[in-house]
Design a protein around this motif. Structure first.
Motif, PDB file in Angstrom:
ATOM      1  N   CYS A  30     -81.665 -38.701  23.357  1.00 37.88           N
ATOM      2  CA  CYS A  30     -82.385 -37.470  23.714  1.00 37.88           C
ATOM      3  C   CYS A  30     -82.633 -37.377  25.213  1.00 37.88           C
ATOM      4  CB  CYS A  30     -83.697 -37.395  22.940  1.00 37.88           C
ATOM      5  SG  CYS A  30     -83.416 -36.988  21.218  1.00 37.88           S
ATOM      6  N   LEU A  48     -88.160 -28.713  30.391  1.00 37.22           N
ATOM      7  CA  LEU A  48     -88.487 -28.364  29.010  1.00 37.22           C
ATOM      8  C   LEU A  48     -87.719 -29.204  27.979  1.00 37.22           C
ATOM      9  CD1 LEU A  48     -90.268 -26.508  27.348  1.00 37.22           C
ATOM     10  CD2 LEU A  48     -88.410 -24.840  27.342  1.00 37.22           C
ATOM     11  N   VAL A  52     -89.351 -31.293  24.682  1.00 32.57           N
ATOM     12  CA  VAL A  52     -88.992 -30.947  23.305  1.00 32.57           C
ATOM     13  C   VAL A  52     -88.215 -32.073  22.612  1.00 32.57           C
ATOM     14  CG1 VAL A  52     -87.645 -29.356  21.886  1.00 32.57           C
ATOM     15  CG2 VAL A  52     -89.032 -28.479  23.768  1.00 32.57           C
ATOM     16  N   LEU A  56     -89.181 -34.916  19.483  1.00 30.99           N
ATOM     17  CA  LEU A  56     -88.369 -34.666  18.293  1.00 30.99           C
ATOM     18  C   LEU A  56     -87.672 -35.945  17.830  1.00 30.99           C
ATOM     19  CD1 LEU A  56     -87.293 -32.524  16.323  1.00 30.99           C
ATOM     20  CD2 LEU A  56     -85.385 -32.190  17.903  1.00 30.99           C
TER      21      LEU A  56
END
Length: 162
Positions: A30, A48, A52, A56
């Motif tokens: 990620c 951003l 996020v 996650l």
């Protein structure tokens, strides 16, 4: 005075947590994806993806770590599924070769399967429930011998295992 209901005695319980390298790998993937997006944008769109994607990844790996296997006086539970012990016929631990065969060419399409590759052991429990077409459950177990001892079931007959 009302009597308290009898509490089932838990004889076995295990939780399948994802190993540390699974957490690190998910977060690293990620972070790389977020960095790739960061290189192409400026302003809010640059940071951003970090906000996020990293949470996650943590939530996703945490969801994989929530599965438990437990045996009590009345039933066997694997994740959200449960079956009364009176319907359990036989049980066996599967070695690596038997697991490969059981999850591959021998797998019955209506069998109940919960398998995680990071959990080495595997158990197959044969069922005898006239209202359920499921012939057996196959699921991972960190300690298959202790699980089989808690179930206290015979080994399957040769015709069941074939």
């Amino acid at each position: 005075m009302p009597t308290r209901p009898a509490v089932d005695t838990l004889t076995y319980r295990e939780r399948w947590t994802v190993p540390w390298w699974g957490w690190v790998g998910a977060v690293a993937v990620c972070l790389l994806l977020a960095a790739e997006i960061h290189l192409g944008y400026s302003g809010v769109r640059s940071w951003l993806p970090y906000v996020v994607l990293v949470p996650l990844a943590v939530v996703s790996v945490g969801a994989l770590s929530r599965i438990t296997v437990s045996v009590d006086d009345d039933e066997l539970r694997v994740d959200d599924a449960h079956i009364p012990r009176r319907f359990l016929l036989a049980a066996e631990a599967l070695d690596a070769e038997a697991r490969r065969e059981a999850l591959g060419p021998e797998l019955d399409p209506v069998a109940f399967v919960v398998h995680r590759p990071w959990v080495r052991g595997t158990v197959r429990v044969y069922l005898d429930d006239p209202d359920d077409p499921t012939p057996y459950w196959i699921f991972s177990s960190r300690r298959p011998e202790k699980l089989l001892a808690a179930l206290d079931l015979p080994l399957p007959a040769p015709e069941e295992a074939a």
